[in-house]
Design an enzyme around this catalytic site. Structure first.
Site, mmCIF file in Angstrom:
data_model
loop_
_atom_site.group_PDB
_atom_site.id
_atom_site.type_symbol
_atom_site.label_atom_id
_atom_site.label_comp_id
_atom_site.label_asym_id
_atom_site.label_seq_id
_atom_site.Cartn_x
_atom_site.Cartn_y
_atom_site.Cartn_z
ATOM 1 N N SER A 143 44.980 42.156 47.299
ATOM 2 C CA SER A 143 45.910 42.807 45.052
ATOM 3 C C SER A 143 44.652 41.336 44.652
ATOM 4 C CB SER A 143 46.762 42.582 46.070
ATOM 5 O OG SER A 143 47.734 40.914 46.252
ATOM 6 N N HIS A 193 47.887 37.808 42.197
ATOM 7 C CA HIS A 193 48.027 38.388 41.223
ATOM 8 C C HIS A 193 47.768 38.082 39.763
ATOM 9 C CE1 HIS A 193 50.303 41.281 44.037
ATOM 10 N NE2 HIS A 193 49.892 40.933 44.630
#
Length: 227
Positions: A143, A193
């Protein structure tokens, strides 16, 4: 009466579709998805049985192992590990939509540089953040690199929205998937992230600025400001 059909146009359409499919199957995005799925199938069962010890053995991200045991490979191997079917499904779906689009418009070499650089930046952001908090967090997943793709897409829109055809609905859907994955997954590494997104945005802006300056330099000799 029978409806008129242009056989040449129909054949051309099929050929174009086949060409698009073949081009995607040979793309870096498709290869990355395939590698992630294969590794997931090999590690998912052992990960569920063995728990955290297995993830450490498989190469998860850990600032303790990285900085104190000098296991530097973890910043790369963690990008190919996933902790469940929902985890890998959300990540690979985002990679499919956003990665293929970005690779098509910036080229495979730049795409791979942005993908892995964003993932590495995400890993360092996560490690520094958790080390400062004194938490030995184990992180896995692609991610961080995928959020880097999101940042790269934003840079692409900022610099070249007039030059390329962008399906904004596709981008909104992909961005929604990214946010949904981050909000619904338990134990999400939001530091990774954020680091990945900012890394991808910065790299995309640098590439965009460099390309824009080159276009400006070249255009002065042709008598126009922009080509």
């Amino acid at each position: 009466m029978e409806p008129y059909t242009d056989n040449d146009m129909t054949e051309d359409a099929y050929e174009n579709d086949d060409s698009d499919i073949r081009r995607y199957l040979h793309s870096a995005t498709a290869i990355l998805i395939l590698i992630n799925v294969i590794i997931f199938l090999k590690t998912d069962i052992s990960g569920m049985i063995g728990g955290e010890d297995v993830w450490i053995d498989k190469g998860c991200l850990s600032w303790y192992h990285f900085f104190y045991r000098h296991e530097y490979y973890r910043v790369l191997t963690c990008m190919f590990l996933h902790g469940g079917i929902d985890h890998i499904f959300n990540n690979m779906l985002c990679l499919f939509f956003m990665g293929s689009f970005l690779e098509q418009h910036i080229g495979t070499p730049r795409f791979l540089i942005l993908y892995f650089s964003s993932g590495i930046i995400a890993g360092f952001t996560s490690m520094v953040y958790n080390m400062l908090l004194g938490i030995n967090t184990l992180s896995i997943g692609a991610s961080g690199a995928i959020f880097g793709i999101t940042g790269g897409l934003l840079a692409l829109v900022l610099f070249h929205r007039k030059e390329i055809e962008i399906d904004y609905r596709q981008m909104i859907f992909a961005a929604f998937l990214s946010l949904y994955s981050g909000l619904t997954d338990q134990g999400v590494d939001n530091a990774a992230h954020l680091g990945g997104f900012l890394g991808g945005l910065l790299l995309g802006l640098l590439v965009g600025i460099r390309k824009q300056r080159q276009q400006t330099k070249d255009s002065f000799g042709s008598g126009s400001l922009w080509k």
